[in-house]
Design a protein around this motif. Structure first.
Motif, PDB file in Angstrom:
ATOM      1  N   ILE A 120       0.867  -1.272  -0.047  1.00  0.00           N
ATOM      2  CA  ILE A 120      -0.016   0.083   0.117  1.00  0.00           C
ATOM      3  C   ILE A 120       0.886   1.233  -0.090  1.00  0.00           C
ATOM      4  CG2 ILE A 120      -1.743   1.286   1.023  1.00  0.00           C
ATOM      5  CD1 ILE A 120      -2.640  -1.397   2.333  1.00  0.00           C
ATOM      6  N   ALA A 121       0.772   2.072  -1.111  1.00  0.00           N
ATOM      7  CA  ALA A 121       1.509   3.158  -1.247  1.00  0.00           C
ATOM      8  C   ALA A 121       0.987   4.510  -0.530  1.00  0.00           C
ATOM      9  CB  ALA A 121       1.900   3.592  -2.626  1.00  0.00           C
ATOM     10  N   ARG A 122       1.269   4.956   0.711  1.00  0.00           N
ATOM     11  CA  ARG A 122       0.678   5.928   1.482  1.00  0.00           C
ATOM     12  C   ARG A 122       1.242   7.253   1.131  1.00  0.00           C
ATOM     13  NH1 ARG A 122      -0.792   9.698   4.182  1.00  0.00           N
ATOM     14  NH2 ARG A 122      -1.824   9.636   6.235  1.00  0.00           N
ATOM     15  N   LEU A 123       0.479   7.936   0.179  1.00  0.00           N
ATOM     16  CA  LEU A 123       1.187   9.307  -0.115  1.00  0.00           C
ATOM     17  C   LEU A 123       0.635  10.251   1.060  1.00  0.00           C
ATOM     18  CD1 LEU A 123       0.029   9.120  -3.932  1.00  0.00           C
ATOM     19  CD2 LEU A 123       2.239   8.674  -2.772  1.00  0.00           C
ATOM     20  N   PHE A 181      -2.933   2.436 -17.248  1.00  0.00           N
ATOM     21  CA  PHE A 181      -2.463   2.999 -16.050  1.00  0.00           C
ATOM     22  C   PHE A 181      -2.230   1.777 -14.909  1.00  0.00           C
ATOM     23  CE2 PHE A 181      -3.513   4.033 -11.566  1.00  0.00           C
ATOM     24  CZ  PHE A 181      -2.755   4.872 -11.383  1.00  0.00           C
ATOM     25  N   ASP A 182      -0.636   1.879 -14.548  1.00  0.00           N
ATOM     26  CA  ASP A 182      -0.408   0.472 -13.676  1.00  0.00           C
ATOM     27  C   ASP A 182       0.625   0.866 -12.630  1.00  0.00           C
ATOM     28  OD1 ASP A 182       0.581  -1.688 -12.891  1.00  0.00           O
ATOM     29  OD2 ASP A 182       1.979  -2.249 -14.586  1.00  0.00           O
ATOM     30  N   PRO A 183       0.000   0.941 -11.329  1.00  0.00           N
ATOM     31  CA  PRO A 183       0.718   1.324 -10.336  1.00  0.00           C
ATOM     32  C   PRO A 183       1.506   0.249  -9.823  1.00  0.00           C
ATOM     33  CG  PRO A 183      -1.553   1.205  -9.814  1.00  0.00           C
ATOM     34  CD  PRO A 183      -1.320   0.790 -11.280  1.00  0.00           C
ATOM     35  N   GLY A 184       1.980  -0.756 -10.452  1.00  0.00           N
ATOM     36  CA  GLY A 184       2.581  -1.904 -10.100  1.00  0.00           C
ATOM     37  C   GLY A 184       2.042  -2.822  -9.166  1.00  0.00           C
ATOM     38  N   GLY A 185       0.545  -2.932  -9.454  1.00  0.00           N
ATOM     39  CA  GLY A 185      -0.305  -3.934  -8.656  1.00  0.00           C
ATOM     40  C   GLY A 185      -0.507  -3.210  -7.182  1.00  0.00           C
ATOM     41  N   LYS A 186      -0.190  -1.909  -6.853  1.00  0.00           N
ATOM     42  CA  LYS A 186      -0.100  -1.468  -5.663  1.00  0.00           C
ATOM     43  C   LYS A 186      -1.328  -0.724  -5.221  1.00  0.00           C
ATOM     44  CE  LYS A 186       4.801  -0.814  -5.518  1.00  0.00           C
ATOM     45  NZ  LYS A 186       6.055   0.000  -5.742  1.00  0.00           N
ATOM     46  N   ILE A 187      -1.724  -0.901  -3.826  1.00  0.00           N
ATOM     47  CA  ILE A 187      -3.013  -0.130  -3.618  1.00  0.00           C
ATOM     48  C   ILE A 187      -2.300   1.440  -3.307  1.00  0.00           C
ATOM     49  CG2 ILE A 187      -4.814   0.283  -1.886  1.00  0.00           C
ATOM     50  CD1 ILE A 187      -4.318  -2.905  -1.257  1.00  0.00           C
ATOM     51  N   ILE A 188      -3.172   2.402  -3.786  1.00  0.00           N
ATOM     52  CA  ILE A 188      -2.525   3.910  -3.230  1.00  0.00           C
ATOM     53  C   ILE A 188      -3.507   4.567  -2.348  1.00  0.00           C
ATOM     54  CG2 ILE A 188      -2.018   6.077  -4.532  1.00  0.00           C
ATOM     55  CD1 ILE A 188      -1.852   4.641  -7.001  1.00  0.00           C
ATOM     56  N   ASN A 189      -2.952   5.157  -1.409  1.00  0.00           N
ATOM     57  CA  ASN A 189      -4.043   5.771  -0.425  1.00  0.00           C
ATOM     58  C   ASN A 189      -3.362   7.129  -0.053  1.00  0.00           C
ATOM     59  OD1 ASN A 189      -4.835   6.943   2.013  1.00  0.00           O
ATOM     60  ND2 ASN A 189      -5.229   4.704   2.738  1.00  0.00           N
ATOM     61  N   LYS A 190      -4.276   8.018  -0.581  1.00  0.00           N
ATOM     62  CA  LYS A 190      -4.302   9.464  -0.171  1.00  0.00           C
ATOM     63  C   LYS A 190      -5.525  10.070   0.151  1.00  0.00           C
ATOM     64  CE  LYS A 190      -1.868  13.665  -1.965  1.00  0.00           C
ATOM     65  NZ  LYS A 190      -1.313  14.535  -3.043  1.00  0.00           N
ATOM     66  N   GLY A 191      -5.628   9.793   1.365  1.00  0.00           N
ATOM     67  CA  GLY A 191      -7.108  10.170   1.824  1.00  0.00           C
ATOM     68  C   GLY A 191      -7.954   9.193   1.484  1.00  0.00           C
ATOM     69  N   LYS A 192      -8.157   9.133   0.265  1.00  0.00           N
ATOM     70  CA  LYS A 192      -8.894   7.989  -0.251  1.00  0.00           C
ATOM     71  C   LYS A 192      -8.074   6.894  -0.784  1.00  0.00           C
ATOM     72  CE  LYS A 192     -12.641  10.742  -0.139  1.00  0.00           C
ATOM     73  NZ  LYS A 192     -13.308  10.639   1.220  1.00  0.00           N
ATOM     74  N   TRP A 193      -8.354   5.600  -0.890  1.00  0.00           N
ATOM     75  CA  TRP A 193      -7.653   4.755  -1.596  1.00  0.00           C
ATOM     76  C   TRP A 193      -8.191   4.356  -3.042  1.00  0.00           C
ATOM     77  CZ3 TRP A 193     -11.672   1.495  -2.648  1.00  0.00           C
ATOM     78  CH2 TRP A 193     -12.375   1.316  -1.823  1.00  0.00           C
ATOM     79  N   LEU A 194      -7.121   3.886  -3.670  1.00  0.00           N
ATOM     80  CA  LEU A 194      -7.476   3.177  -5.202  1.00  0.00           C
ATOM     81  C   LEU A 194      -6.766   1.970  -5.353  1.00  0.00           C
ATOM     82  CD1 LEU A 194      -8.379   3.992  -8.043  1.00  0.00           C
ATOM     83  CD2 LEU A 194      -5.834   4.910  -8.553  1.00  0.00           C
TER      84      LEU A 194
END
Ligand SMILES: Cc1cc2nc3c(=O)[nH]c(=O)nc-3n(C[C@H](O)[C@H](O)[C@H](O)COP(=O)(O)OP(=O)(O)OC[C@H]3O[C@@H](n4cnc5c(N)ncnc54)[C@H](O)[C@@H]3O)c2cc1C
Length: 348
Positions: free
Chosen positions: A89-92, A221-234
């Motif tokens: 999970i990439a937490r921005l 769009f490929d975030p390397g299979g990661k979940i992205i979290n910046k307030g909301k998650w993707l």
């Protein structure tokens, strides 16, 4: 028909408890309404070790995290099904203060440091301008797939039925409980937010909230299979499909999707990624929240044979397996529940 435990509800809570009770040698009958739209069926299913803006790890996190991982892997192995996906999970960071706070917390807490790795995301696709970090032991439980796999497993041992259990129809005596033609040692209500209609538990401080989730299609769009979290998650769910969420609406009239919530989530996504997208689905469900997302479990204060398992909240996927195991041991062996969880220690 005789059984040891009648479990009302086959959401995440009822499913987890059924696994633990059966694996400890008990007979169980799970009765569920089989509704299309429940919190568990709509939930994103994220397992997020480092949550919150203060980067403070809750007590007991390492134990619960490894318990949950092991539990889902064991069920996958046993059933031959796949529903648990280990993902970073990439937490921005969301503002200028967060990197400073994160740095301070990492220096104070070696566990936090162990869980985190440097951010490695393609910055031409995602706004990483404020930095961030990656959580190593995060993951995604495909909750509907886990529920279906559990349902099949229960059916194989004649431990599942579709039905609606009105609490008023459950007769309680010193010998046990009776509902229609079912006799059981005890009944466990794992009804999620619908516990508000249960006359045994209508005094609980339910503070349930509706939540919206969008499924979006994002080509190229490929975030390397990661979940992205910046307030909301993707959350990447396969191919070009992603889920984005969520929100907390305490003031809701039904579980109908909210148009304003859709607009907010779409705006958030436009700010996060530099790619066109198309919304293909909008879902909403009501999460059971009791006090501040606190798990409530154990025996009813006035009825030894009436049990509750509820309040899993936004960390249900992570904390649920550990709590279900503690509750099963409590029911079978009488081992005490943690005070913060035990219904009898938390009377209102
Ligand atoms: C939008 C959204 C996003 C979420 N994201 C996450 C996340 O990323 N990670 C996470 O850990 N958690 C998340 N959650 C929270 C998670 O969904 C809950 O913690 C969990 O699913 C609650 O499970 P439950 O079994 O207690 O309740 P429910 O899922 O509500 O299940 C209760 C079950 O009981 C049945 N039932 C109720 N009354 C009766 C009756 N009288 N007779 C028979 N059956 C009955 C219902 O039909 C249902 O199947 C999210 C929730 C929402 C709404």
């Amino acid at each position: 028909m005789k059984t040891d435990y009648l479990i009302v509800g086959q959401g995440l809570a009822g499913s987890l408890l059924a696994w633990h009770l059966i694996q400890k040698g008990k007979r169980v009958l799970v009765v569920d309404r089989d509704e299309e739209n429940t919190s568990s069926k709509v939930a994103a299913g994220l397992m997020t070790p480092v949550a919150g803006a203060r980067f403070k790890l809750p007590a007991g996190l390492p134990e619960r995290l490894s318990f949950a991982n092991q539990f889902y892997w064991d069920v996958e192995e046993r059933t031959g099904q796949r529903f648990f996906h280990h993902k970073r999970i990439a937490r921005l960071f969301r503002n200028a203060e967060e990197p400073i706070r994160f740095q301070e917390r990492s220096e104070e807490d070696p566990e936090l440091k162990k869980l985190c790795a440097p951010l490695a995301l393609p910055d031409d696709l995602i706004d990483t301008s404020q930095g961030g970090f990656e959580m190593k032991q995060g993951g995604w439980l495909d909750v509907p797939a886990f529920l279906e796999c559990t349902r099949q497993w229960l059916l194989e041992q004649a431990s599942y039925a579709i039905g609606s259990v009105r609490s008023e129809e459950v007769k309680v005596s010193l010998e046990g409980i009776r509902w229609k033609n079912i006799e059981a040692e005890s009944v466990v209500f794992a009804q999620g937010w619908q516990a508000a209609d249960n006359h045994f538990f209508d005094w609980l401080p339910m503070n349930s909230a509706a939540g919206d989730i969008l499924t979006v299609e994002i080509p190229d769009f490929d975030p390397g299979g990661k979940i992205i979290n910046k307030g909301k998650w993707l959350l990447p769910i396969g191919g070009t499909l992603f889920k984005i969420g969520s929100n907390y609406r305490h003031d809701f009239e039904s579980d109908a999707p909210c148009p304003q919530a859709r607009e907010d989530l779409e705006r958030h996504l436009r700010e996060l990624i530099d790619r066109p997208f198309k919304t293909v689905k909008h879902e909403c469900a009501i999460r059971p929240i009791i006090r501040r997302s606190q798990v409530f479990a154990g025996r009813h204060p006035g009825h030894e044979k009436v049990i509750l398992f509820n309040g899993l909240g936004s960390k249900g996927v992570l904390n649920g397996p550990w709590h279900a195991d503690r509750l099963a041991d409590h029911l079978i062996e009488g081992t005490p529940l943690p005070d913060s969880v035990d219904l009898r220690s938390n009377l209102i």
